[in-house]
Motif scaffolding. Structure first.
Motif, PDB file in Angstrom:
ATOM      1  N   PRO A 142       7.416 -16.534   7.628  1.00 31.60           N
ATOM      2  CA  PRO A 142       6.063 -17.063   7.466  1.00 31.60           C
ATOM      3  C   PRO A 142       6.015 -18.011   6.261  1.00 31.60           C
ATOM      4  O   PRO A 142       6.856 -17.889   5.359  1.00 31.60           O
ATOM      5  N   GLY A 168       4.788 -19.477   2.684  1.00 27.60           N
ATOM      6  CA  GLY A 168       4.301 -18.814   1.476  1.00 27.60           C
ATOM      7  C   GLY A 168       4.979 -17.477   1.277  1.00 27.60           C
ATOM      8  O   GLY A 168       6.166 -17.312   1.566  1.00 27.60           O
ATOM      9  N   CYS A 169       4.214 -16.490   0.808  1.00 25.92           N
ATOM     10  CA  CYS A 169       4.760 -15.162   0.540  1.00 25.92           C
ATOM     11  C   CYS A 169       5.176 -14.529   1.867  1.00 25.92           C
ATOM     12  O   CYS A 169       4.367 -14.397   2.783  1.00 25.92           O
ATOM     13  N   ALA A 179       3.074 -11.578   3.009  1.00 28.60           N
ATOM     14  CA  ALA A 179       1.628 -11.751   3.217  1.00 28.60           C
ATOM     15  C   ALA A 179       1.125 -11.274   4.582  1.00 28.60           C
ATOM     16  O   ALA A 179       0.087 -10.602   4.649  1.00 28.60           O
ATOM     17  N   PRO A 180       1.842 -11.564   5.702  1.00 24.28           N
ATOM     18  CA  PRO A 180       1.312 -11.116   7.003  1.00 24.28           C
ATOM     19  C   PRO A 180       1.175  -9.596   7.121  1.00 24.28           C
ATOM     20  O   PRO A 180       0.412  -9.115   7.963  1.00 24.28           O
ATOM     21  N   ALA A 212      -3.502  -9.367   0.957  1.00 25.44           N
ATOM     22  CA  ALA A 212      -3.267 -10.809   1.061  1.00 25.44           C
ATOM     23  C   ALA A 212      -4.577 -11.579   1.183  1.00 25.44           C
ATOM     24  O   ALA A 212      -5.536 -11.106   1.808  1.00 25.44           O
ATOM     25  N   CYS A 240      -2.229 -16.884  -0.290  1.00 21.18           N
ATOM     26  CA  CYS A 240      -0.884 -16.294  -0.311  1.00 21.18           C
ATOM     27  C   CYS A 240       0.050 -17.039   0.640  1.00 21.18           C
ATOM     28  O   CYS A 240       1.272 -16.937   0.516  1.00 21.18           O
ATOM     29  N   GLY A 241      -0.518 -17.762   1.603  1.00 18.24           N
ATOM     30  CA  GLY A 241       0.301 -18.518   2.540  1.00 18.24           C
ATOM     31  C   GLY A 241       0.770 -19.856   1.986  1.00 18.24           C
ATOM     32  O   GLY A 241       1.537 -20.556   2.638  1.00 18.24           O
ATOM     33  N   ASN A 242       0.304 -20.222   0.798  1.00 17.60           N
ATOM     34  CA  ASN A 242       0.691 -21.518   0.223  1.00 17.60           C
ATOM     35  C   ASN A 242       1.716 -21.313  -0.881  1.00 17.60           C
ATOM     36  O   ASN A 242       1.380 -20.798  -1.944  1.00 17.60           O
TER      37      ASN A 242
END
Lengths: 328, 367
Positions: free
Chosen positions: B292, B294-295, B298-299, B304, B308-310
């Motif tokens: 995924p 970013g982190c 996170a999913p 999250a 957190c996806g960036n």
């Protein structure tokens, strides 16, 4: 109430040929007694070679016992593969350790969940087999989209859910789980443990839950039996048994578990390996490794007897209580 | 062999360190990266635990660092042993490091031993290669080593083969072979996973005793936090090819500062305390070719947020010697502290982490 499963003096031995062609007997299971009520969970713990998996196979009638009697819902279990055996197999199912090995890689997982219905001729009824299988998919937390997938396309946790769905599609009264968590990662293992508990709450089947992992057994079992070299050495409620073990082997087994919490806990380290079941020590089989063994332990086999309320132990050093006061 | 003196290791270079180390496997035309730039150090005599679920890269990292994965594995970054980069070593020099400076033991001892050679031959081989011992001297040393790892009746065992020994005994033999080179550090990859509980306890005690006697460092790779807690001074938690948290063992287990570590601990059943329903971590570990953005956690993370996806979170100070790679570290630490205070039954604003004021200073220093 008669118990769902009643096992009396169960034994299984294998013929082993020695180096010079002589015959030895390997006593894999050697006089095991237990009962399991409907909707309950009996955990069986012990190290490799203690006979826990052989016990599972005997209970399911997958191999013949050399001695003893198994009754399931009042009827004797035999390993003769006749119509009676098949009818009984419908009511007792098994979940293995390695879900990838337990699934057929060439069939979609949906087909594999439907297959038991076809084998047992249960195509009729209010639901079609596909509807029934999809309902089970939902119950074990698999999306319907997974139905057409093959086992290799799923993760370990998802595969174990498929195996559970397949075991439950026939609505069994007993599910024998042989190390169902051991091949799974920590975070996924917790999902499957919770799922097993939820499914039992919903469908009411009994579990014979076999594991080497005391922590998992404590989490899931209503009662625990500790096996050593083919015999039950201690049996009782999980918290009592693990917090105040009566048998020196249980005590060592509990203290051997490395835990995240208590770092400086004193550990009992047993010397040596478990003995070879071909060459079972005289007297109490545990005496060569037991830190407290005395003369009587070397000569006499300790019987499994009540030592406290709801607790059985097979040890000369633990004072017995009379069955009457134990039951009171 | 050097015995470590506490506090004296500050100036010397670490015994072993990985710097921005990556591992990728050639796959068709492209490469799949499985270890994404990790930094780890091991001081002389230290015991470092590497914990993580399958596929997180914990074994691959160390196998790749010793170039044991063959040509399909491509690494970047540096592996320093006493300050010297192993990537510049020839195969011959590296062969001296493996088994000589760095001993290795693995999960399944019985398949690691050669089934057609006697135990004595296999220990003798290590003694000849790494210590130049042969003949009577080698046999004496082999007997001493078997005795050291707690194998009784050593003269007879030297003449036996792996199939005649139990799993626990074979792991003792593997440890004896690892000790034959008098290594500075033992890399143990799931050394007790295939063993029974009572045998596992024996092997853990043996490794502890040997470390106490020789000052040998330890890298213990395990999925079992209990085993790590038992032996290690410091722990690095890996997730999807990155170190997400590292701290002294007690700190990490007592006050975990990454949602994944907290998730792992909450998912563990326990023998003590009341029986409560487990809190599993939802979902599964992402596959290396479908990471995924970013982190990577996170999913699956209960905490999250959209940001957190960036971008990949970097390890940042979360206490003394405590690092955590979480974008929400500040907010979560406050939340967890208030929660811990509530659970302790006293909502006292004075109860807070003493390391906390140092954290901003550390961050300034590292910036």
């Amino acid at each position: 109430m008669t118990p769902l499963l009643n096992v009396r003096d169960l034994a299984c031995r294998y013929r082993v040929t020695g180096k010079r062609g002589e015959t030895h007997w390997l006593h894999a299971v050697d006089g095991v007694n237990f009962t399991l009520d409907a909707g309950r969970t009996l955990g069986v713990v012990g190290e490799s070679g203690c006979g826990k998996s052989t016990t599972a196979k005997l209970v399911l009638g997958l191999q013949p016992a050399s001695r003893g009697r198994i009754t399931f819902a009042g009827e004797p279990v035999s390993a003769t593969r006749d119509s009676h055996w098949r009818a009984m197999r419908r009511r007792m199912q098994m979940v293995h350790q390695d879900p990838l090995a337990a699934l057929d890689r060439r069939l979609t997982v949906g087909e594999q969940v439907i297959e038991p219905l076809i084998i047992h001729g249960l195509k009729g009824g209010p639901q079609t087999p596909r509807e029934r299988a999809l309902a089970l998919f939902d119950a074990v937390g698999l999306r319907a989209a997974m139905f057409e997938r093959y086992p290799h396309e799923l993760s370990g946790g998802q595969r174990q859910r498929v195996v559970l769905a397949r075991a439950l599609v026939l609505d069994p009264e007993l599910v024998v789980c042989d190390e169902p968590i051991s091949a799974l990662d920590v975070s996924v293992a917790a999902q499957v443990i919770n799922l097993l508990q939820d499914l039992q709450g919903r469908f009411g089947m009994a579990y014979l839950f076999i594991s080497h992992d005391l922590k998992v057994v404590r989490q899931i079992a209503d009662e625990v039996a500790v096996m050593y070299l083919g015999r039950i050495v201690e049996q009782g409620a999980p918290d009592d048994l693990f917090h105040t073990p009566a048998h020196p082997y249980t005590e060592a087994l509990v203290s051997a578990i490395p835990t995240v919490g208590q770092r400086d806990r004193k550990r009992i380290v047993l010397a040596g390996d478990p003995p070879n079941p071909v060459d079972r020590p005289a007297g109490c089989a545990f005496h060569p490794r037991c830190p407290r063994a005395t003369a009587i332990c070397r000569s006499e086999v300790p019987p499994l007897r009540p030592v406290a309320e709801g607790r059985l132990a097979a040890c000369h050093l633990v004072p017995a209580v009379s069955a009457r006061s134990a039951a009171a | 062999m050097l015995h470590p003196v506490p506090g004296s290791t500050g100036a010397a270079p670490p015994l072993l360190s990985l710097e921005d180390f990556t591992v990728a496997f050639a796959q068709g035309a492209g490469r799949t990266r499985v270890v994404h730039g990790i930094d780890l150090t091991l001081q002389r005599g230290e015991a470092l635990g590497i914990v993580g679920e399958s596929g997180c890269g914990k074994s691959v990292t160390w196998l790749a660092a010793l170039r044991l994965l063959g040509k399909r594995a491509v690494t970047t970054g540096r592996v320093l042993l006493n300050g010297r980069d192993l990537s510049g070593f020839s195969e011959r020099e590296l062969a001296d490091v493996r088994g000589g400076r760095i001993g290795l033991i693995f999960q399944d001892p019985t398949s690691c031993l050669n089934p057609i050679l006697r135990i004595g031959t296999q220990i003798g081989e290590a003694l000849r290669l790494h210590r130049g011992l042969t003949g009577k001297a080698a046999e004496r040393e082999a007997l001493r080593l078997l005795d050291r790892v707690g194998i009784a009746d050593a003269p007879r065992r030297l003449r036996q083969h792996a199939h005649e020994l139990s799993g626990g005994m074979n792991q003792r033999v593997m440890i004896a072979i690892a000790l034959a080179g008098e290594p500075d550090v033992l890399v143990a990859d799931e050394p007790t996973t295939a063993l029974d509980a009572t045998i596992q306890a024996q092997i853990l005690d043996l490794i502890r005793d040997i470390r106490r006697d020789t000052g040998m460092g330890l890298v213990l790779i395990s999925h079992d936090l209990g085993v790590i807690a038992d032996l290690c001074d410091r722990v690095a938690v890996m997730y999807a090819g990155r170190v997400v948290e590292t701290a002294a063992t007690q700190d990490l287990l007592g006050s975990p500062r990454h949602p994944y570590t907290r998730g792992l601990l909450a998912a563990l059943p326990s023998l003590e305390g009341p029986r409560v329903r487990l809190t599993p971590v939802g979902g599964t570990v992402p596959s290396p070719d479908a990471m995924p953005p970013g982190c990577a956690f996170a999913p699956r993370c209960a905490y999250a947020e959209a940001h957190c996806g960036n971008g990949i979170p970097v390890l940042q100070p979360a206490g003394t010697g405590h690092l955590s790679a979480c974008r929400r570290l500040d907010a979560l630490m406050g939340e967890w502290q208030r929660q811990a205070a509530r659970e302790a039954g006293r909502h006292d604003p004075v109860v807070q982490d003493l390391d906390w004021p140092n954290r901003d200073r550390q961050r300034e220093l590292s910036a």
